[in-house]
Design a protein around this motif. Structure first.
Motif, mmCIF file in Angstrom:
data_model
loop_
_atom_site.group_PDB
_atom_site.id
_atom_site.type_symbol
_atom_site.label_atom_id
_atom_site.label_comp_id
_atom_site.label_asym_id
_atom_site.label_seq_id
_atom_site.Cartn_x
_atom_site.Cartn_y
_atom_site.Cartn_z
ATOM 1 N N GLY A 179 -30.675 -3.798 19.755
ATOM 2 C CA GLY A 179 -30.570 -4.962 20.619
ATOM 3 C C GLY A 179 -29.249 -5.662 20.389
ATOM 4 N N GLN A 180 -29.049 -6.781 21.084
ATOM 5 C CA GLN A 180 -27.775 -7.491 20.979
ATOM 6 C C GLN A 180 -27.552 -8.022 19.568
ATOM 7 O OE1 GLN A 180 -25.345 -7.643 22.998
ATOM 8 N NE2 GLN A 180 -26.270 -6.804 24.856
ATOM 9 N N PHE A 181 -28.589 -8.576 18.944
ATOM 10 C CA PHE A 181 -28.412 -9.136 17.600
ATOM 11 C C PHE A 181 -28.114 -8.033 16.597
ATOM 12 C CE2 PHE A 181 -30.054 -10.635 13.477
ATOM 13 C CZ PHE A 181 -29.311 -11.792 13.353
ATOM 14 N N ARG A 182 -28.853 -6.908 16.689
ATOM 15 C CA ARG A 182 -28.618 -5.792 15.770
ATOM 16 C C ARG A 182 -27.222 -5.205 15.984
ATOM 17 N NH1 ARG A 182 -31.789 -1.939 13.106
ATOM 18 N NH2 ARG A 182 -30.386 -0.802 11.699
ATOM 19 N N THR A 183 -26.799 -5.142 17.252
ATOM 20 C CA THR A 183 -25.455 -4.634 17.547
ATOM 21 C C THR A 183 -24.391 -5.540 16.935
ATOM 22 O OG1 THR A 183 -26.224 -3.656 19.619
ATOM 23 C CG2 THR A 183 -23.858 -3.995 19.386
ATOM 24 N N LEU A 184 -24.617 -6.845 17.043
ATOM 25 C CA LEU A 184 -23.665 -7.801 16.469
ATOM 26 C C LEU A 184 -23.573 -7.636 14.959
ATOM 27 C CD1 LEU A 184 -21.860 -10.351 16.469
ATOM 28 C CD2 LEU A 184 -23.968 -11.706 16.423
ATOM 29 N N MET A 185 -24.722 -7.576 14.289
ATOM 30 C CA MET A 185 -24.743 -7.565 12.829
ATOM 31 C C MET A 185 -24.310 -6.217 12.246
ATOM 32 S SD MET A 185 -25.564 -10.623 12.106
ATOM 33 C CE MET A 185 -25.775 -10.428 10.345
ATOM 34 N N SER A 186 -24.730 -5.134 12.860
ATOM 35 C CA SER A 186 -24.511 -3.810 12.275
ATOM 36 C C SER A 186 -23.293 -3.080 12.819
ATOM 37 C CB SER A 186 -25.762 -2.928 12.483
ATOM 38 O OG SER A 186 -26.898 -3.519 11.895
ATOM 39 N N VAL A 187 -22.841 -3.467 14.023
ATOM 40 C CA VAL A 187 -21.745 -2.736 14.656
ATOM 41 C C VAL A 187 -20.499 -3.601 14.814
ATOM 42 C CG1 VAL A 187 -21.021 -1.470 16.718
ATOM 43 C CG2 VAL A 187 -23.370 -1.253 15.889
ATOM 44 N N ALA A 188 -20.656 -4.753 15.465
ATOM 45 C CA ALA A 188 -19.483 -5.560 15.827
ATOM 46 C C ALA A 188 -18.840 -6.231 14.609
ATOM 47 C CB ALA A 188 -19.864 -6.597 16.873
ATOM 48 N N LEU A 189 -19.638 -6.911 13.803
ATOM 49 C CA LEU A 189 -19.065 -7.677 12.687
ATOM 50 C C LEU A 189 -18.297 -6.806 11.680
ATOM 51 C CD1 LEU A 189 -21.758 -10.401 11.881
ATOM 52 C CD2 LEU A 189 -19.635 -10.625 13.166
ATOM 53 N N PRO A 190 -18.821 -5.632 11.290
ATOM 54 C CA PRO A 190 -18.035 -4.807 10.362
ATOM 55 C C PRO A 190 -16.682 -4.379 10.926
ATOM 56 C CG PRO A 190 -20.328 -4.088 10.391
ATOM 57 C CD PRO A 190 -20.170 -5.070 11.510
ATOM 58 N N LEU A 191 -16.558 -4.313 12.249
ATOM 59 C CA LEU A 191 -15.308 -3.870 12.854
ATOM 60 C C LEU A 191 -14.280 -4.993 12.987
ATOM 61 C CD1 LEU A 191 -16.697 -1.509 15.659
ATOM 62 C CD2 LEU A 191 -15.644 -0.856 13.485
ATOM 63 N N VAL A 192 -14.730 -6.252 12.867
ATOM 64 C CA VAL A 192 -13.795 -7.375 13.015
ATOM 65 C C VAL A 192 -13.700 -8.187 11.722
ATOM 66 C CG1 VAL A 192 -14.181 -7.554 15.508
ATOM 67 C CG2 VAL A 192 -15.608 -8.891 13.950
#
Length: 288
Positions: A179-192
């Motif tokens: 979902g959006q929250f899981r994508t933010l925490m597990s995918v987006a944040l580590p990349l930025v």
């Protein structure tokens, strides 16, 4: 030809290395002078004999600060406040920037425009104070956190960092059932994370050096930050000098010692985030 290029390259590197060494030395002079004044005697400072080395070694400014219970309490309180405020700032920035980085967000352009408008339309000190007062935040620690919980400029940098992530990565996360929250925490944040580290440094420095909001909203001395306590030290030295009280300090001692003490936490933290600094700003400012 290669030898010529190699020679020109060495000359070029030597010139710029020498140039930046000279610039660094010039930039270090004011810092060294402040440190020297914080350790110099009153007579040497008054006579203007202090440059980059202490004259008449004197540690009374630091002893007075360390022996003051209010300073020790304010120093510890300021560190906790800085950490808590920075955490709130980063959470608010990420939660605002992530959805606004999505092209399909309904009303996203309007919301972004409203954020940008806050950078140009500052209501001023009095309306801001009245707003804080009406929310019942006077003499509360939240008065030092909530009014500055989000910087529109930093939010735009974070938003651009999220936009720089390849859309295929988001699509892969969606296919995997995120979902959006899981994508933010597990995918987006580590990349930025370089951008997060950089903005965290910005927020931490701003909170550590902040004193105006303490002067406006805080009357309880137990909630004074270290900057406010140091300001009171300077004023007390000035009063002592005016009243003819015998002291080995002048205001310049306390001012210099205050600057040195204020720099210490940032000097300790900066080496750990310096490697992310340039990368974080470039990712957040260029990509979009």
């Amino acid at each position: 030809m290669n030898a010529l290029n190699s020679k020109n390259e060495k000359i070029f590197q030597f010139f710029w290395t020498l140039f930046f060494i000279v610039v660094t030395c010039i930039a270090m002079v004011p810092i060294l002078r402040v440190v020297a004044m914080s350790f110099s005697s009153k007579d040497a400072i008054t006579a203007g004999r202090v440059f980059i080395l202490p004259v008449g070694f004197n540690t009374e400014a630091y002893v007075r600060a360390v022996n003051s219970g209010s300073f020790i309490r304010a120093f510890g309180y300021s560190i906790v406040l800085m950490l808590g405020s920075t955490a709130v700032n980063l959470i608010m920035t990420v939660l605002a920037a992530y959805p606004l980085s999505k092209k399909n967000l309904i009303g996203g352009s309007l919301i972004m425009t409203l954020f940008v408008m806050t950078m140009y339309l500052n209501p001023g000190v009095i309306p801001t104070y009245l707003n804080v007062r009406d929310f019942g935040l006077i003499n509360k620690v939240w008065a030092l956190i909530i009014p500055g919980a989000l910087s529109a400029y930093n939010m735009i940098i974070m938003c651009n960092a999220f936009k720089g992530i390849d859309s295929a990565i988001y699509e892969a996360a969606t296919i995997d059932g995120c979902g959006q929250f899981r994508t933010l925490m597990s995918v987006a944040l580590p990349l930025v994370y370089p951008t997060i580290a950089t903005l965290g440094l910005f927020y931490a420095v701003g909170r550590w050096n902040g004193i105006n909001d303490v002067m406006y909203y805080i009357n309880d001395s137990t909630l004074y930050t270290v900057q406010m306590v140091l300001k009171q030290f300077i004023e007390s030295v000035n009063v002592s000098v005016e009243e003819g009280v015998n002291t080995n300090l002048v205001a310049e001692n306390i001012k210099a010692a205050s600057i040195v003490i204020s720099m210490l936490p940032m000097l300790i933290v900066y080496p750990f985030v310096q490697k992310f600094f340039t990368k974080g700003i470039m990712v957040g400012a260029v990509k979009g």
